[in-house]
Design a protein around this motif. Structure first.
Motif, PDB file in Angstrom:
ATOM      1  N   GLU A 191       2.813  -8.471   6.443  1.00 60.42           N
ATOM      2  CA  GLU A 191       2.936  -7.019   6.602  1.00 60.42           C
ATOM      3  C   GLU A 191       3.389  -6.676   8.015  1.00 60.42           C
ATOM      4  N   LYS A 192       4.475  -5.943   8.088  1.00 54.27           N
ATOM      5  CA  LYS A 192       5.012  -5.381   9.333  1.00 54.27           C
ATOM      6  C   LYS A 192       5.132  -6.389  10.483  1.00 54.27           C
ATOM      7  N   ILE A 204       9.612  -5.310   1.091  1.00 52.52           N
ATOM      8  CA  ILE A 204       8.999  -4.815  -0.146  1.00 52.52           C
ATOM      9  C   ILE A 204       9.195  -3.298  -0.202  1.00 52.52           C
TER      10      ILE A 204
HETATM   11  C1  G1P Z   1       3.802   0.224   2.576  1.00 56.88           C
HETATM   12  C2  G1P Z   1       3.512  -1.259   2.396  1.00 56.88           C
HETATM   13  C3  G1P Z   1       4.704  -2.101   2.855  1.00 56.88           C
HETATM   14  C4  G1P Z   1       5.947  -1.667   2.130  1.00 56.88           C
HETATM   15  C5  G1P Z   1       6.181  -0.148   2.298  1.00 56.88           C
HETATM   16  C6  G1P Z   1       7.336   0.332   1.444  1.00 56.88           C
HETATM   17  O1  G1P Z   1       3.893   0.490   3.953  1.00 56.88           O
HETATM   18  O2  G1P Z   1       2.345  -1.590   3.137  1.00 56.88           O
HETATM   19  O3  G1P Z   1       4.458  -3.459   2.615  1.00 56.88           O
HETATM   20  O4  G1P Z   1       7.073  -2.387   2.616  1.00 56.88           O
HETATM   21  O5  G1P Z   1       5.010   0.599   1.921  1.00 56.88           O
HETATM   22  O6  G1P Z   1       7.595   1.677   1.661  1.00 56.88           O
HETATM   23  P1  G1P Z   1       3.769   1.987   4.553  1.00 56.88           P
HETATM   24  O7  G1P Z   1       5.116   2.630   4.375  1.00 56.88           O
HETATM   25  O8  G1P Z   1       2.688   2.686   3.787  1.00 56.88           O
HETATM   26  O9  G1P Z   1       3.425   1.816   6.004  1.00 56.88           O
END
Ligand code: G1P
Length: 292
Positions: A191-192, A204
């Motif tokens: 993640e990130k 993703i």
């Molecule tokens: C979430 C997910 C991330 C994904 C994204 C897509 O992140 O945690 O893995 O790539 O949505 O929009 P957020 O945008 O809530 O920070």
């Protein structure tokens, strides 16, 4: 293999990027042309055969509940005034009795936590997750395509798109394995990540088909990036446990959690409408020449 009948819509976020508009209005109710963002996600789920719609909400989100409910006064007035087209649109948005559930997240602890809040409604069935911020313009709806992949390969399926290398820290990024057409085997994810730590530039998108065992991993409530309980971290634990595939997007994704992305989506969707395309094209080109 169990069919995917349930979908979770995490809608508890504060929408701070759209303040002051989102002080009293849920960000999911912001319209793209004349339809709120959340309705696009619900329509995509409905098209994909979803029968149970689970919204994970928070304080101040009751407009979402009202949107999918009856509004007798409005419907009667539209009927009396002969506004059949508007009445049909209002009726079409509704969810049927017993098809919809609202769960309060109470504290915004992360996407993983939001999904986990719905565990008792998911039980032992596979389910979809749709993030309404990610609006997708595609000929064939993304979730429909993902469920087709699930039906042949089982396990988990996420939607993927390529992002510029310097944007990896905005997304969950996967480590890809073998590919077959648009389907990509997933070997890992993070993640990130900072660009230097990213396993690829395949991000993703906010569409998931998940096995219910993800709830077991989420119940550990471990925090990750941004000190939040991340869905990506629990999905990572399922690599090797269940088949795990990504499907490259067959359309264009608009990040409607971002002001520029939201405005671009509004224009793109207006340009697709027969009743608006000509006028919008003219207006946009005038604006561009005026400000050049
Ligand atoms: C979430 C997910 C991330 C994904 C994204 C897509 O992140 O945690 O893995 O790539 O949505 O929009 P957020 O945008 O809530 O920070």
């Amino acid at each position: 293999m169990k069919p995917v009948r349930k979908a979770i819509f995490p809608v508890g976020g504060l929408g701070t990027r759209f303040l002051p508009a989102t002080k009293a209005l849920p960000k999911e109710m912001l319209p793209i042309v004349d339809k709120p963002l959340i309705e696009y996600a619900v329509d995509e789920a409905r098209d994909a055969g979803i029968e149970e719609f689970i919204f994970v909400t928070g304080r101040g989100k009751s407009a979402i509940e009202d949107h999918f409910d009856n509004n007798y006064e409005l419907e009667q007035t539209l009927a009396e005034r002969g506004k059949q087209e508007e009445l049909d649109q209002v009726n079409q948005a509704k969810l049927k009795p017993g098809q919809v559930a609202y769960i309060r997240q109470m504290s915004p602890l992360g996407l993983g936590h939001a999904v986990w809040c719905a565990r008792n409604l998911i039980n032992d069935e596979p389910f979809a997750v749709l993030l309404a911020d990610d609006l997708i313009k595609a000929d064939k709806p993304t979730l429909t395509e993902m469920i087709e992949v699930y039906e042949t390969r089982g396990g988990n399926v996420v939607s993927l798109m390529e992002v510029p290398a310097h944007h990896t820290s905005r997304y969950g990024i996967v480590e890809p394995g073998d590919s077959a057409g648009r389907i990509v085997e997933i070997r890992g994810m993070v993640e990130k990540p900072a660009p230097a730590d990213a396993p690829s530039n395949l991000a993703i998108v906010g569409r998931y088909v998940l096995q219910p065992s993800v709830m077991h991993h989420l119940s550990a409530a471990e925090t990750g990036a941004g000190n939040e309980i991340q869905l990506t971290d629990s999905m990572m634990k399922m690599v090797g446990e269940v088949p795990f595939n990504g499907l490259r997007l067959g359309g264009t994704r608009y990040d409607c959690g971002d002001k520029a992305g939201f405005l671009a989506a509004g224009i793109a969707f207006a340009l697709m409408r027969d009743d608006m395309a000509t006028e919008i094209r003219e207006r946009v080109s005038h604006l561009l020449t005026d400000t050049a």
